[in-house]
Write a protein that holds these residues in place. Structure first.
Motif, PDB file in Angstrom:
ATOM      1  N   ALA A 130       0.791  -1.232   0.000  1.00 34.39           N
ATOM      2  CA  ALA A 130       0.000   0.000   0.000  1.00 34.39           C
ATOM      3  C   ALA A 130       0.826   1.285   0.000  1.00 34.39           C
ATOM      4  O   ALA A 130       0.275   2.368  -0.171  1.00 34.39           O
ATOM      5  CB  ALA A 130      -0.956  -0.016   1.192  1.00 34.39           C
ATOM      6  N   ASN A 131       2.151   1.195   0.180  1.00 39.58           N
ATOM      7  CA  ASN A 131       2.979   2.403   0.117  1.00 39.58           C
ATOM      8  C   ASN A 131       3.533   2.630  -1.301  1.00 39.58           C
ATOM      9  O   ASN A 131       4.300   3.539  -1.544  1.00 39.58           O
ATOM     10  CB  ASN A 131       4.123   2.323   1.133  1.00 39.58           C
ATOM     11  N   PHE A 132       3.152   1.746  -2.232  1.00 34.04           N
ATOM     12  CA  PHE A 132       3.559   1.892  -3.636  1.00 34.04           C
ATOM     13  C   PHE A 132       2.347   2.348  -4.437  1.00 34.04           C
ATOM     14  O   PHE A 132       1.291   1.721  -4.364  1.00 34.04           O
ATOM     15  CB  PHE A 132       4.054   0.548  -4.200  1.00 34.04           C
ATOM     16  N   PHE A 133       2.532   3.423  -5.183  1.00 34.23           N
ATOM     17  CA  PHE A 133       1.448   3.946  -6.007  1.00 34.23           C
ATOM     18  C   PHE A 133       1.823   3.696  -7.471  1.00 34.23           C
ATOM     19  O   PHE A 133       2.816   4.254  -7.966  1.00 34.23           O
ATOM     20  CB  PHE A 133       1.238   5.448  -5.758  1.00 34.23           C
ATOM     21  N   ILE A 134       0.986   2.899  -8.153  1.00 31.21           N
ATOM     22  CA  ILE A 134       1.365   2.412  -9.481  1.00 31.21           C
ATOM     23  C   ILE A 134       0.680   3.192 -10.604  1.00 31.21           C
ATOM     24  O   ILE A 134      -0.537   3.401 -10.576  1.00 31.21           O
ATOM     25  CB  ILE A 134       0.982   0.907  -9.631  1.00 31.21           C
ATOM     26  N   ASN A 135       1.460   3.563 -11.592  1.00 32.06           N
ATOM     27  CA  ASN A 135       0.969   4.249 -12.790  1.00 32.06           C
ATOM     28  C   ASN A 135       0.513   3.184 -13.790  1.00 32.06           C
ATOM     29  O   ASN A 135       1.300   2.320 -14.180  1.00 32.06           O
ATOM     30  CB  ASN A 135       2.134   5.075 -13.361  1.00 32.06           C
ATOM     31  N   ASP A 136      -0.776   3.263 -14.201  1.00 31.63           N
ATOM     32  CA  ASP A 136      -1.269   2.250 -15.160  1.00 31.63           C
ATOM     33  C   ASP A 136      -0.875   2.584 -16.597  1.00 31.63           C
ATOM     34  O   ASP A 136      -1.305   1.931 -17.537  1.00 31.63           O
ATOM     35  CB  ASP A 136      -2.787   2.077 -15.026  1.00 31.63           C
ATOM     36  N   GLY A 137      -0.092   3.628 -16.766  1.00 33.50           N
ATOM     37  CA  GLY A 137       0.365   4.011 -18.110  1.00 33.50           C
ATOM     38  C   GLY A 137      -0.301   5.299 -18.563  1.00 33.50           C
ATOM     39  O   GLY A 137       0.151   5.929 -19.522  1.00 33.50           O
TER      40      GLY A 137
END
Ligand code: EPU
Length: 310
Positions: A263-270
């Motif tokens: 939960a401390n990683f915020f992922i870019n879906d592109g």
């Protein structure tokens, strides 16, 4: 003296090294952000020092970019000179009384740590899972698996804006968790190179540690574009655990989502923008503070111009 950007002066000084309006998103691990108004690459620590010395003397704003792993570049980009640090020299002093590794600040930390391991040198295994440059890790006291840069640093060679060239030991670096004296005084100095302590070790044990750390990382940290840990851990707790405990995994703003894995990683879906990142950061920070009273502090640095987005 107010900062200024005199293009004629920049062309005179940097000639064909100077590029204009260079997109930065692909030079960051989150893959978002605008362009650098001016952009040059520094291929050695000496060149980096000369460039920075010049920009300071002319009061031209600049920013040193490593591998872009701990930063959020605004969509508006950076109205300054971005110096891409490509000073990557690494060499080993393995036969001296205190074996050590010397690396220029743009060297990739994972590469340096793996090369040490391949030579049977122990002490840097923790760093084989941390994306970023040696300079960035020395600046931010990067760490993993219970260790951090402050345990390895012998000397950091820096160029200080007013004091010139200095070699700082760990104590002089003023380390604390994910921070240093240099990080607390942004723009005051740049890291040119560092000497890190390693020890002669047992190759099989080193290999086993590398495998263990790689496996743990794969199990707990998501792939995909992100900045790594977004927030620092509050004392005695984990930002990821807190965000998770509030049911925020999967929370999305535009093209960015709180990772389902950590939960401390915020992922870019592109499709994310820097503004999506900023808004998700503020949303999560706000909910955590409201529900727990804890104010999560950013581990990443927000850079560039954010004004027109407020
Ligand atoms: N946890 C959850 N839910 C989550 C994430 C974590 O409950 O979504 C729990 C875990 O189960 C564990 C605890 O929180 O009990 C701690 O999690 P983890 O072991 O993943 O470590 P962390 O504190 O989240 C820190 C560093 C990482 C480093 C790892 C491994 C910080 C902010 N993060 O993460 O560093 O890789 O330990 O050593 O200090 C970085 O700084 O960018 C980074 C990735």
């Amino acid at each position: 003296m107010t900062p200024r950007m005199d293009e004629k002066l920049l062309i005179e000084r940097f000639d064909n090294r100077l590029r204009k309006d260079v997109p930065l998103a692909n030079l960051t691990t989150a893959k978002v952000g605008g362009s650098a108004r001016y952009f040059i690459s520094a291929e050695s620590a000496a060149q980096l020092a000369a460039d920075v010395g010049y920009l300071w003397s002319e009061n031209i704003p600049f920013l040193v970019l490593g591998s872009g792993s701990n930063i959020l570049v605004s969509d508006a980009g950076i109205e300054a000179v971005v110096i891409h640090n490509k000073a990557k020299l690494i060499h080993f002093d393995e036969n001296s009384a205190t074996p050590s590794l010397y690396a220029e600040s743009g060297a990739i930390l994972i590469t340096a740590a793996r090369q040490a391991a391949m030579r049977g040198l122990t002490g840097l295994e923790w760093a084989t899972t941390i994306p970023g440059t040696v300079g960035g890790a020395v600046y931010g006291n990067a760490g993993a698996h219970g260790a951090s840069m402050q345990q390895n640093l012998l000397l950091a060679d820096i160029l200080h804006r007013t004091k010139g060239y200095l070699s700082l030991n760990t104590e002089q670096m003023g380390y604390s968790y994910r921070s240093s004296a240099l990080k607390r005084e942004p723009g005051g100095a740049i890291i040119l190179s560092a000497r890190l302590v390693v020890e002669k070790g047992d190759t099989e044990r080193i290999k086993a540690l590398l495998n263990e750390f790689a496996a743990r990382r794969k199990q707990t940290q998501p792939p995909g574009p992100s900045m790594g840990s977004t927030f620092k851990n509050p004392a005695g707790d984990s930002a990821g655990r807190i965000i998770d405990s509030l049911g925020l995994k999967g929370t999305r703003v535009g093209g960015v989502q709180v990772s389902q894995m950590h939960a401390n990683f915020f992922i870019n879906d592109g499709s994310a923008t820097a503004r999506d990142y900023r808004d998700l950061i503020l949303l999560v920070q706000g909910i955590v503070e409201e529900k727990t009273g804890t104010r999560l502090e950013l581990e990443i640095e927000m850079i560039g111009d954010w004004k027109e987005q407020e």
